[in-house]
Motif scaffolding. Sequence first.
Motif: not given
Length: 167
Positions: A27-52
Amino acid sequence: MLLTYSCPLWGASTKPISVYDREAEIGTMQRWFHDAGDRPSRNPVHDVNITMEADNSYAIVQQTFDKGHNWSVFQNRMHIADMTSLHAFKHKYAVTLSGMNHLPEVTIQLQWNGQGHIYVKDECVGENRRTGFLWRGSVEIRVEESAAGISPALLAAMVYAFWNGNP
């Protein structure tokens, strides 16, 4: 079982990554990021989301970041588990999947030698580690065949979250 995938050169890469079981692509996986206003953390480094994308479609979606990550895990858009990470100075970094119904509890814990051990119901069933450096970096996941109950695709996505969620 030996799962491998190449590490992106930059942790913030959203480029699709192929996952292999020995020589066969699973399979293939891919990281993605929330929009800046919806992000659980102010720092995008901590925004870890994956689709597989494999036999089934999996998504690991971060819900909160407070002294660790909290994720929801979906299989074909149905919520099947929750995942949490522990960030504490006195404890080893770990990610735990708490499954619903048929999924066992799976924990990946960082060891002092830089590897991650994989536990199913408190029994060590495998390990994972980063290999190479920068341009030829990859992750190897070695798991006993008897570690049934978790999809190899979901395990690979969980390991990806483990290494990208580590501060």
